[in-house]
Design an enzyme around this catalytic site. Structure first.
Site, PDB file in Angstrom:
ATOM      1  N   SER A  74       0.884  -1.169   0.000  1.00 35.94           N
ATOM      2  CA  SER A  74       0.000   0.000   0.000  1.00 35.94           C
ATOM      3  C   SER A  74       0.912   1.205   0.000  1.00 35.94           C
ATOM      4  CB  SER A  74      -0.857   0.016   1.271  1.00 35.94           C
ATOM      5  OG  SER A  74      -1.445   1.283   1.471  1.00 35.94           O
TER       6      SER A  74
ATOM      7  N   TYR B 179      -1.994  -0.957  10.778  1.00 35.97           N
ATOM      8  CA  TYR B 179      -1.923  -1.145   9.317  1.00 35.97           C
ATOM      9  C   TYR B 179      -0.638  -0.518   8.762  1.00 35.97           C
ATOM     10  CZ  TYR B 179      -3.760  -1.068   4.468  1.00 35.97           C
ATOM     11  OH  TYR B 179      -3.953  -1.237   3.121  1.00 35.97           O
TER      12      TYR B 179
HETATM   13  N1  LIG Z   1      -8.537  -1.326  -0.984  1.00 39.14           N
HETATM   14  C1  LIG Z   1      -7.530  -0.450  -0.944  1.00 39.14           C
HETATM   15  O1  LIG Z   1      -7.712   0.762  -1.095  1.00 39.14           O
HETATM   16  C2  LIG Z   1      -6.134  -0.934  -0.750  1.00 39.14           C
HETATM   17  C3  LIG Z   1      -5.095  -0.036  -1.028  1.00 39.14           C
HETATM   18  C4  LIG Z   1      -3.788  -0.445  -0.850  1.00 39.14           C
HETATM   19  C5  LIG Z   1      -3.528  -1.720  -0.422  1.00 39.14           C
HETATM   20  N2  LIG Z   1      -4.549  -2.566  -0.154  1.00 39.14           N
HETATM   21  C6  LIG Z   1      -4.218  -3.890   0.328  1.00 39.14           C
HETATM   22  O2  LIG Z   1      -4.712  -4.852  -0.565  1.00 39.14           O
HETATM   23  C7  LIG Z   1      -5.012  -6.058   0.152  1.00 39.14           C
HETATM   24  C8  LIG Z   1      -6.413  -6.521  -0.181  1.00 39.14           C
HETATM   25  O3  LIG Z   1      -7.330  -5.522   0.192  1.00 39.14           O
HETATM   26  P1  LIG Z   1      -8.809  -5.437  -0.389  1.00 39.14           P
HETATM   27  O4  LIG Z   1      -9.146  -3.991  -0.374  1.00 39.14           O
HETATM   28  O5  LIG Z   1      -8.936  -6.218  -1.627  1.00 39.14           O
HETATM   29  O6  LIG Z   1      -9.600  -6.114   0.830  1.00 39.14           O
HETATM   30  P2  LIG Z   1     -10.948  -7.007   0.885  1.00 39.14           P
HETATM   31  O7  LIG Z   1     -11.521  -6.752   2.233  1.00 39.14           O
HETATM   32  O8  LIG Z   1     -11.789  -6.788  -0.319  1.00 39.14           O
HETATM   33  O9  LIG Z   1     -10.361  -8.485   0.820  1.00 39.14           O
HETATM   34  C9  LIG Z   1      -9.534  -8.995   1.826  1.00 39.14           C
HETATM   35  C10 LIG Z   1      -9.672 -10.514   1.852  1.00 39.14           C
HETATM   36  O10 LIG Z   1      -8.790 -10.992   2.899  1.00 39.14           O
HETATM   37  C11 LIG Z   1      -9.464 -12.055   3.540  1.00 39.14           C
HETATM   38  N3  LIG Z   1      -8.970 -12.247   4.903  1.00 39.14           N
HETATM   39  C12 LIG Z   1      -9.196 -11.441   5.982  1.00 39.14           C
HETATM   40  N4  LIG Z   1      -8.675 -11.995   7.084  1.00 39.14           N
HETATM   41  C13 LIG Z   1      -8.113 -13.177   6.706  1.00 39.14           C
HETATM   42  C14 LIG Z   1      -7.430 -14.210   7.407  1.00 39.14           C
HETATM   43  N5  LIG Z   1      -7.249 -14.145   8.734  1.00 39.14           N
HETATM   44  N6  LIG Z   1      -6.989 -15.268   6.716  1.00 39.14           N
HETATM   45  C15 LIG Z   1      -7.210 -15.365   5.382  1.00 39.14           C
HETATM   46  N7  LIG Z   1      -7.850 -14.412   4.656  1.00 39.14           N
HETATM   47  C16 LIG Z   1      -8.301 -13.343   5.319  1.00 39.14           C
HETATM   48  C17 LIG Z   1     -10.922 -11.624   3.560  1.00 39.14           C
HETATM   49  O11 LIG Z   1     -11.791 -12.736   3.795  1.00 39.14           O
HETATM   50  C18 LIG Z   1     -11.085 -10.999   2.191  1.00 39.14           C
HETATM   51  O12 LIG Z   1     -11.527 -11.928   1.230  1.00 39.14           O
HETATM   52  C19 LIG Z   1      -4.781  -5.744   1.640  1.00 39.14           C
HETATM   53  O13 LIG Z   1      -3.519  -6.199   2.046  1.00 39.14           O
HETATM   54  C20 LIG Z   1      -4.821  -4.246   1.669  1.00 39.14           C
HETATM   55  O14 LIG Z   1      -4.075  -3.722   2.722  1.00 39.14           O
HETATM   56  C21 LIG Z   1      -5.855  -2.206  -0.319  1.00 39.14           C
END
Ligand SMILES: NC(=O)c1ccc[n+]([C@@H]2O[C@H](COP(=O)([O-])OP(=O)(O)OC[C@H]3O[C@@H](n4cnc5c(N)ncnc54)[C@H](O)[C@@H]3O)[C@@H](O)[C@H]2O)c1
Length: 248
Positions: free
Chosen positions: A130, A143
């Site tokens: 991120s 985070y």
């Molecule tokens: N959405 C954003 O703006 C953004 C920006 C930068 C980075 N990210 C990063 O991208 C990654 C994915 O984020 P997203 O926005 O797609 O999130 P999301 O909430 O859509 O998906 C996250 C997934 O992780 C799974 N998960 C949660 N806890 C878990 C566990 N204990 N074991 C196994 N799986 C688990 C959830 O069930 C879910 O399917 C994260 O690492 C997040 O920090 C997201």
């Protein structure tokens, strides 16, 4: 060195970015183990259930991928959660969960996948980090700390893997249109004392130079690029895709 017939393990693959990455790598001809706490049997890849906050679940997921596909070429640690709270109110168990899921799990995946990534000859460890791996925002202590640590892990893996052809990178998006961001809107409204409808523009997109959310498919495209032959020169670096956030 096409991706056809190679194998990937993607975590958090039932939703958002992970789901898009699993679909994109599958489209490129890869076998994908789609690991999630709540796996989607209808989603891309082979659904595999694991709670990655448990260290042994990471070893088991790697073993399952190797057993099923006979190899493992690409590991994408992506599963993540957010918690928004001021430091003096930050729940300690949320800190533990976030560090376990977003820092210890990638370490465990790398540790256990290392022999397979070495055997691959073109192994890739592509962490979904991120912009918060490089800069902070208030109320996100766990985070931001986990993501900064994950960039440190990526740099270390890049050095350790260099002689074995393993590349390690940190994909660093700004805000992406996923359930994780949508879930923050009410928490952010409370923490900043703003109505929910102002939060997207005034808080969430405020640090973007370009006031637009990124799409999960755009992150998946970058992962596919890094996983493929054109990604050969990228290792030990954050790959920024942050709508101009860190240009300031
Ligand atoms: N959405 C954003 O703006 C953004 C920006 C930068 C980075 N990210 C990063 O991208 C990654 C994915 O984020 P997203 O926005 O797609 O999130 P999301 O909430 O859509 O998906 C996250 C997934 O992780 C799974 N998960 C949660 N806890 C878990 C566990 N204990 N074991 C196994 N799986 C688990 C959830 O069930 C879910 O399917 C994260 O690492 C997040 O920090 C997201």
């Amino acid at each position: 060195m096409s991706l056809e017939g190679k194998a990937a393990l993607v975590t958090g693959a039932a939703s958002g970015i992970g789901r898009a990455v699993a679909a994109r790598l599958e489209e490129a001809g890869m076998n994908v183990l789609a690991v999630d706490l709540h796996p989607d049997r209808e989603g891309p890849g082979v659904a595999y259930e694991a709670d990655l906050t448990l260290a042994e679940a990471n070893a088991a997921a790697v073993a399952a991928a190797r057993e099923r596909f006979g190899r493992l070429d690409v590991v994408v640690p992506n599963a993540g959660v957010q918690h928004v709270a001021p430091i003096d109110e930050f729940p300690e168990e949320r800190w533990q969960t976030i560090v376990s899921l977003m820092l210890t799990s990638p370490f465990m995946l790398a540790k256990h996948a290392w022999p397979a990534l070495r055997d691959s000859g073109s192994g890739r460890f592509i962490a979904i980090v991120s912009v918060h791996g490089l800069v902070a925002s208030p109320y996100k202590a766990a985070y931001v700390s986990a993501k900064h640590g994950l960039i440190g892990l990526v740099k270390t893996l890049a050095l350790e893997g260099a002689d074995a052809g393993i590349r390690a990178t940190a994909v660093c998006p700004g805000y992406v249109r996923t359930p994780l961001v949508e879930a923050q809107i009410s928490d952010q409204a409370r923490a900043h004392g703003l109505p929910e409808d102002r939060v997207l523009e005034d808080v969430i997109l405020a640090p973007h130079a370009v006031k637009e959310l990124i799409e999960p498919s755009e992150v998946a495209e970058v992962v596919a690029f890094l996983a493929g032959p054109a990604g050969r020169a990228f290792t030990g670096v954050p790959v920024m895709m942050d709508q101009g956030w860190t240009a300031r």
